[in-house]
Design an enzyme around this catalytic site. Structure first.
Site, PDB file in Angstrom:
ATOM      1  CG  ASP A   1      -2.070  -0.719   1.053  1.00 42.89           C
ATOM      2  OD1 ASP A   1      -2.202  -1.307  -0.103  1.00 42.89           O
ATOM      3  OD2 ASP A   1      -2.783  -1.219   1.826  1.00 42.89           O
TER       4      ASP A   1
ATOM      5  CG  ASN B   1      -5.151   5.102   2.587  1.00 39.39           C
ATOM      6  OD1 ASN B   1      -6.090   4.894   1.882  1.00 39.39           O
ATOM      7  ND2 ASN B   1      -4.301   4.459   2.867  1.00 39.39           N
TER       8      ASN B   1
ATOM      9  NE  ARG C   1       2.919  21.424  26.181  1.00 39.96           N
ATOM     10  CZ  ARG C   1       3.094  22.739  25.966  1.00 39.96           C
ATOM     11  NH1 ARG C   1       3.597  23.355  25.125  1.00 39.96           N
ATOM     12  NH2 ARG C   1       1.706  23.253  26.211  1.00 39.96           N
TER      13      ARG C   1
ATOM     14  CB  THR D   1      -9.318  -0.805   5.819  1.00 36.41           C
ATOM     15  OG1 THR D   1      -8.866  -0.155   4.465  1.00 36.41           O
ATOM     16  CG2 THR D   1     -10.832  -1.436   5.619  1.00 36.41           C
TER      17      THR D   1
ATOM     18  CB  ALA E   1      -9.462   5.967  10.098  1.00 43.23           C
ATOM     19  CG  PHE E   2      -9.282  -0.929  11.190  1.00 42.21           C
ATOM     20  CD1 PHE E   2     -10.612  -1.313  11.068  1.00 42.21           C
ATOM     21  CD2 PHE E   2      -8.278  -1.765  11.477  1.00 42.21           C
ATOM     22  CE1 PHE E   2     -11.022  -2.404  11.549  1.00 42.21           C
ATOM     23  CE2 PHE E   2      -8.455  -3.159  11.813  1.00 42.21           C
ATOM     24  CZ  PHE E   2      -9.794  -3.374  11.825  1.00 42.21           C
ATOM     25  CB  SER E   3      -4.774   0.975  13.771  1.00 41.16           C
ATOM     26  OG  SER E   3      -4.376   2.570  13.262  1.00 41.16           O
TER      27      SER E   3
END
Length: 354
Positions: free
Chosen positions: A83, A158, A169, A199, A202-204
């Site tokens: 990917d 993606n 911080r 997938t 954002a999925f993780s």
């Protein structure tokens, strides 16, 4: 070809395929060489990038700079790698009408649909123009300073992440949708993703999986210090914003993990649908659900029917749900249930309206 007569760079005329290859592995370069030889025998001009030409050593290939002109006039950008290689190729194809076609040689490979054992079938589809093209929603990003002036911008297929620049911080953010404040919290960052990117990062981070033909924008906080910091799915026409207070931590923007920008103190990041989608060529009939099953090894038998309980028992190890022996679609079935705005490609000519 759709580029003809539009001022696109198209040396020599005829059909052109640009190769984007992860040259760090010998097996990948050998597969790219054999594929290039077959395309050449079919009368298709093969282009290679100047920073990959020496490693590939493809005789008779057209060498082009790895810039915005590389894919001008090309029909396909054929990607050999994972990917990461696909996202690099998307940068090259962005300003052309070329469609991306990936051969997955990475570990997961959600973007590249063809597995190495199906390369011959994919090459046949290119030769015969027997493929369809999906238009995938992409996102554009504006970075603004405290006065509201645009000081930078980028795009992503993606996701775009707004991250804290100092690990020690917490990043304070104010989230707005269509210029209306929604919430604020401290966090490690905020992700803005497309359905294609749902997938990935954002999925993780706990975001939802969204089918690629759903037009939407996703907002996913990462490690937020708040009770209400759930992932959001918004209209594709919404403008999503994250503002950084001037007395807060410094922030930076990362697009697809490849392009980075700094956010000025007290600045803001606006995310919206890009005017130009990314075009992805598809050959095989597997749906997006099939791909989820294959990539994540999801159980596809009812739990009451299962007789074994060890991981991976759902499918025999020799079978892949993406292969035709598992996924069978009748000839009259439309395989585009996962394809965003699929269009048929005939005679090597795609719809010129990107």
């Amino acid at each position: 070809m759709s580029e003809a007569g539009q001022g696109g760079w198209r040396p020599g005329g005829g059909r052109h395929v640009l190769l984007a290859v992860h040259t760090g592995r010998q097996d990948i370069t050998e597969l790219a060489r054999s594929s290039a030889a077959r395309l050449a025998r079919a009368g298709i001009t093969v282009r290679v990038l100047d920073d990959e030409a020496e490693a590939l050593g493809i005789e008779g290939a057209e060498v082009v700079p790895a810039d915005a002109e590389a894919a001008r006039g090309a029909e396909i950008v054929m990607v050999f790698g994972g990917d990461g290689t696909f996202l690099r190729a998307a940068e090259l194809a962005r300003y052309s009408h070329a469609a991306l076609m990936g051969v997955n040689l990475g570990r997961v490979g959600f973007l590249a649909e063809t597995e190495p054992e199906a390369v011959e079938e994919t090459l046949t589809a290119i030769e015969q123009c027997a493929y369809s093209v999906e238009k995938r929603l992409a996102i554009e990003v504006d970075v603004l300073d405290a006065a509201g002036n645009v000081v930078g911008g980028t795009w992503a297929l993606n996701e775009v992440s707004v991250e804290k620049a100092q690990r020690s911080r917490v990043l304070d953010v104010v989230i707005s949708i269509d210029s209306r404040p929604l919430t604020s919290f401290g966090c490690d960052g905020v992700l803005f993703a497309t359905p294609t990117g749902s997938t990935a990062y954002a999925f993780s981070a706990g975001g939802p999986v969204v089918w690629p033909d759903v037009e939407a924008l996703l907002l996913v906080p990462t490690n937020a210090h708040a009770l209400f910091a759930r992932p959001l799915v918004t209209s594709p026409d919404a403008v999503l914003s994250v503002a950084i207070p001037p007395d807060g931590n410094r922030a930076r923007v990362s697009a697809d993990g490849r392009r980075a920008l700094d956010v000025p103190d007290g600045g803001r990041v606006d995310v919206r649908r890009a005017a130009r989608p990314v075009r992805i060529a598809r050959v095989h009939p597997a749906t997006f659900g099939d791909r989820l099953v294959a990539k994540f090894g999801l159980p596809v038998r009812g739990f009451r029917d299962a007789r074994r309980h060890d991981p991976g028992h759902e499918l025999p190890p020799s079978r892949n749900v993406l292969a035709r022996d598992v996924v069978s679609l009748s000839s009259g079935t439309d395989s585009g249930s996962d394809g965003a705005a699929r269009e048929e490609v005939r005679g090597g000519t795609a719809d010129p309206d990107a």
